[in-house]
Scaffold this active site. Structure first.
Site, short mmCIF file in Angstrom:
data_model
loop_
_atom_site.label_atom_id
_atom_site.label_comp_id
_atom_site.label_asym_id
_atom_site.label_seq_id
_atom_site.Cartn_x
_atom_site.Cartn_y
_atom_site.Cartn_z
N GLU A 1 -51.23 -1.45 -26.35
CA GLU A 1 -49.82 -0.47 -26.27
C GLU A 1 -50.00 0.93 -27.26
O GLU A 1 -49.77 0.67 -28.34
CB GLU A 1 -49.17 -1.52 -26.66
CG GLU A 1 -47.23 -1.66 -26.33
CD GLU A 1 -46.66 -2.21 -26.81
OE1 GLU A 1 -46.68 -2.07 -27.86
OE2 GLU A 1 -46.19 -2.72 -26.34
N CYS B 1 -40.76 -1.19 -24.09
CA CYS B 1 -41.78 -2.23 -23.84
C CYS B 1 -42.39 -2.22 -21.87
O CYS B 1 -43.97 -2.51 -22.11
CB CYS B 1 -41.45 -4.64 -23.91
SG CYS B 1 -40.26 -4.01 -23.18
N LYS C 1 -30.97 -10.87 -36.70
CA LYS C 1 -31.29 -10.13 -36.96
C LYS C 1 -32.26 -9.20 -36.93
O LYS C 1 -32.66 -9.46 -36.10
CB LYS C 1 -33.28 -10.81 -38.04
CG LYS C 1 -33.19 -10.01 -39.45
CD LYS C 1 -34.94 -10.63 -39.45
CE LYS C 1 -36.06 -9.62 -39.12
NZ LYS C 1 -35.99 -8.34 -39.29
N GLU D 1 -40.24 -12.28 -26.66
CA GLU D 1 -41.05 -11.43 -25.28
C GLU D 1 -41.67 -10.21 -25.92
O GLU D 1 -40.88 -9.26 -27.31
CB GLU D 1 -39.74 -10.23 -24.74
CG GLU D 1 -38.50 -10.98 -24.04
CD GLU D 1 -36.74 -10.94 -23.78
OE1 GLU D 1 -37.22 -10.41 -23.94
OE2 GLU D 1 -36.29 -12.22 -24.46
P1 NAD Z 1 -42.10 -5.66 -34.70
O1 NAD Z 1 -43.21 -7.42 -33.87
O2 NAD Z 1 -42.22 -5.13 -35.38
O3 NAD Z 1 -40.32 -6.96 -35.52
C1 NAD Z 1 -40.14 -6.72 -34.16
C2 NAD Z 1 -39.18 -8.38 -35.32
O4 NAD Z 1 -39.70 -9.20 -35.38
C3 NAD Z 1 -37.90 -7.15 -36.17
O5 NAD Z 1 -36.71 -7.52 -36.87
C4 NAD Z 1 -38.94 -8.03 -37.69
O6 NAD Z 1 -38.32 -7.69 -39.13
C5 NAD Z 1 -39.37 -8.90 -36.97
N1 NAD Z 1 -40.62 -10.09 -37.78
C6 NAD Z 1 -41.72 -8.98 -37.89
N2 NAD Z 1 -42.92 -10.76 -38.64
C7 NAD Z 1 -41.84 -11.29 -38.40
C8 NAD Z 1 -42.36 -12.84 -38.86
N3 NAD Z 1 -43.91 -12.98 -38.61
N4 NAD Z 1 -41.78 -13.87 -39.09
C9 NAD Z 1 -39.85 -13.45 -38.27
N5 NAD Z 1 -39.99 -12.32 -38.72
C10 NAD Z 1 -40.73 -10.93 -37.95
O7 NAD Z 1 -41.64 -5.21 -33.33
P2 NAD Z 1 -40.79 -3.57 -33.34
O8 NAD Z 1 -41.76 -2.33 -33.86
O9 NAD Z 1 -39.16 -3.65 -33.79
O10 NAD Z 1 -40.49 -3.57 -31.97
C11 NAD Z 1 -41.50 -3.32 -31.10
C12 NAD Z 1 -42.05 -4.35 -29.90
O11 NAD Z 1 -41.85 -5.17 -29.48
C13 NAD Z 1 -43.32 -3.04 -29.39
O12 NAD Z 1 -45.00 -4.27 -29.29
C14 NAD Z 1 -42.90 -3.35 -27.80
O13 NAD Z 1 -43.81 -3.50 -26.93
C15 NAD Z 1 -41.50 -4.66 -27.79
N6 NAD Z 1 -40.85 -5.14 -26.81
C16 NAD Z 1 -41.29 -5.94 -26.47
C17 NAD Z 1 -39.78 -5.80 -25.24
C18 NAD Z 1 -39.44 -7.15 -24.75
O14 NAD Z 1 -38.26 -7.28 -23.59
N7 NAD Z 1 -40.73 -7.48 -24.02
C19 NAD Z 1 -38.86 -5.36 -25.72
C20 NAD Z 1 -38.44 -4.25 -27.07
C21 NAD Z 1 -39.86 -4.35 -27.47
#
Ligand code: NAD
Length: 477
Positions: free
Chosen positions: A381, A282, A173, A248
């Site tokens: 963050e 991140c 997704k 992650e």
């Molecule tokens: P987000 O958590 O809002 O969304 C990430 C994904 O999770 C989206 O596809 C969203 O639809 C899905 N999602 C959200 N809630 C869910 C649930 N309850 N069940 C299933 N899926 C769900 O994050 P974002 O705003 O897209 O990305 C930014 C965040 O990601 C920042 O905190 C960043 O640090 C982190 N990030 C981490 C890494 C890493 O490798 N550690 C890499 C990139 C981004």
């Protein structure tokens, strides 16, 4: 305007839902495409296809599965410029960086294809001289991959490549902000002879379609890259099934500048690590601790470096350093964090405001001084071009402060003394530590956070083994 379809069981198909996600170009703020706002039925269909195809896929030799990864890489390379333009349009990443993301994604598929003949089990000595103990590595099964918006194409490959290589099938997704590049890839993959069902792409909300994937009884593992909140919710939903989660999550990376640092190198490393993709990475440097003896010189040069960092159109040539934040909500979040930092007693050394470039969601490159270690701007963050600068003089204290956050993804040190490097590397509690360079990981490393930054990790050998489970066989003869 492009209209995308779900990719389920090897075919581009209409969603069960009649609702749409409008994909906005954050720089122009125009809607550039739409993708299905898929529902639970889409999740069910995709998981059923993944489940039905997985056993036969796992029976193929790893090298024949790897052949498909090589085809993916070749398709990406053939379409590299178009994919980069779609990526830059859907998320306002400057075009040269979008091109790097596309090219590294092709390399990623090739890299994991190379593991086909390398990953292995073990032969273990038995206590019984007439027994062999063999440890086999078997695929976990059906994986749900859930992606963020900041590196949507690369993170897609980060889940798809190890899953398919090891014999798992996957339903992925994309983020609702950035599904376009993934669906462009789906259109390319649809023309291959990949067994239907082993790879599926479905778009939809996290709370709806995302949750349905996580809770589905036939999903054996969830790999999320995203926020801590999403990771916590996924862990909660995984509890009943006692399901493996690989998470992650966010970061709050410190950079520590020692008195003997090469100051120009450190200024460049910190600037690059904070401003790349508008600070929305991140592993970005999220706070910098500067030794008292070089504080004035370092901070003066860092201020000049931030002020010289241009922002604007992601397609401009020459490219600016960064472009728009991903959306209005992210811009507002950054603004409010800076306001609260100032209200709590910190000062803005440069920047500190939203920037009006006539379009998009821009925030100025911003340095904050005088923030307390326990304040929000130092602990949480930001995910934007805002950097708190803190002064230090005592080694034990700066290490305690660097370690003293709930995140543990990346960290860096700048020093020219090897003993300081070795001591600091030993004392820092983070999944990654960079020495005298910007924060950015290699595909052969292991990107895995401590504390709330995650569970498990991605890339390299260890990232591959995330998708495998062991079977130990005792053979008596
Ligand atoms: P987000 O958590 O809002 O969304 C990430 C994904 O999770 C989206 O596809 C969203 O639809 C899905 N999602 C959200 N809630 C869910 C649930 N309850 N069940 C299933 N899926 C769900 O994050 P974002 O705003 O897209 O990305 C930014 C965040 O990601 C920042 O905190 C960043 O640090 C982190 N990030 C981490 C890494 C890493 O490798 N550690 C890499 C990139 C981004």
């Amino acid at each position: 305007m492009e209209t995308y379809q779900q990719f389920i069981n090897g075919a581009l198909v209409d969603s069960h839902s009649s609702e749409w996600i409008e994909i906005e170009n954050p720089y122009t703020t125009q809607v550039i495409a739409r993708a299905p706002r898929g529902d639970e039925t889409d999740a069910d269909r995709a998981v059923e296809a993944a489940k039905a195809s997985q056993a036969a896929w796992a029976k193929q030799a790893p090298a024949s599965r790897a052949a498909y990864l090589k085809k993916f890489a070749a398709l990406i390379r053939e379409n590299r410029e178009r994919l980069a333009r779609v990526l830059a349009s859907e998320q306002a990443k400057i075009l040269p960086l979008a091109q790097v993301e596309i090219d590294v994604t092709a390399e990623y598929f090739d890299y994991y294809a190379g593991w086909a003949r390398i990953y292995e089990g073990e032969i273990i000595n038995s206590d019984d001289p007439r027994e062999n103990i063999l440890l086999f590595q078997k695929p976990i099964g059906v994986v749900a991959g859930i992606c963020p918006w900041n590196f949507p194409f690369f993170v897609m490959a980060r889940k798809v490549a190890p899953a398919l290589l090891t014999g798992c099938s996957i339903v992925l997704k994309p983020s609702s902000n950035t599904p376009a590049t993934t669906f462009e890839f789906a259109r390319l993959v649809a023309g291959l002879d990949l067994p239907p069902g082993v790879l599926n792409f479905v778009s939809g909300g996290g709370a709806t379609l995302g949750t349905a994937l996580v809770r589905h009884p036939d999903v054996d593992m969830v790999s999320l890259t995203g926020s801590v909140e999403a990771g916590q919710e996924i862990m909660r939903n995984a509890v009943d099934k006692v399901m493996k989660t690989s998470l992650e999550l966010g970061g709050k990376a410190p950079a520590i500048i020692f008195p003997d640092a090469d100051i120009d190198l450190a200024v460049k490393g910190v600037t690059d690590s904070r401003l790349i993709y508008s600070g929305q990475v991140c592993n970005c440097c999220e706070r910098v601790y500067v030794h008292d003896a070089i504080y004035d010189e370092f901070v003066g040069k860092l201020k000049a470096s931030f002020e010289a960092s241009a922002y604007g159109d992601p397609f401009a040539d020459p490219a600016p350093v960064y472009s728009s934040q991903i959306d209005a909500a992210q811009l507002e979040k950054i603004s409010q964090m800076v306001t609260r930092a100032v209200d709590a007693g910190a000062e803005v050394l440069t920047g500190g405001k939203q920037a009006d470039v006539g379009t998009g969601y821009f925030y100025q490159p911003t340095l904050i001084t005088g923030a307390a270690q326990d304040s929000e701007i130092v602990q949480q963050e930001v995910f934007g071009p805002v950097l708190p600068v803190l002064r230090w003089s005592d080694y034990d204290q700066v290490i305690a402060d660097a370690n003293g956050v709930e995140y543990g993804l990346t960290s860096s040190v700048f020093t020219t003394t090897i003993n300081t490097v070795m001591q600091a590397v030993k004392d820092l509690n983070f999944g990654e530590t960079y020495v005298n360079r910007e924060h950015f990981e290699g595909i052969q490393g292991f990107h895995a956070g401590w504390r709330k930054s995650g569970v498990g990790g991605a890339d390299g050998k260890h990232g591959l083994y995330e998708y495998l489970q062991s079977q130990v066989v005792y053979i008596r003869y």
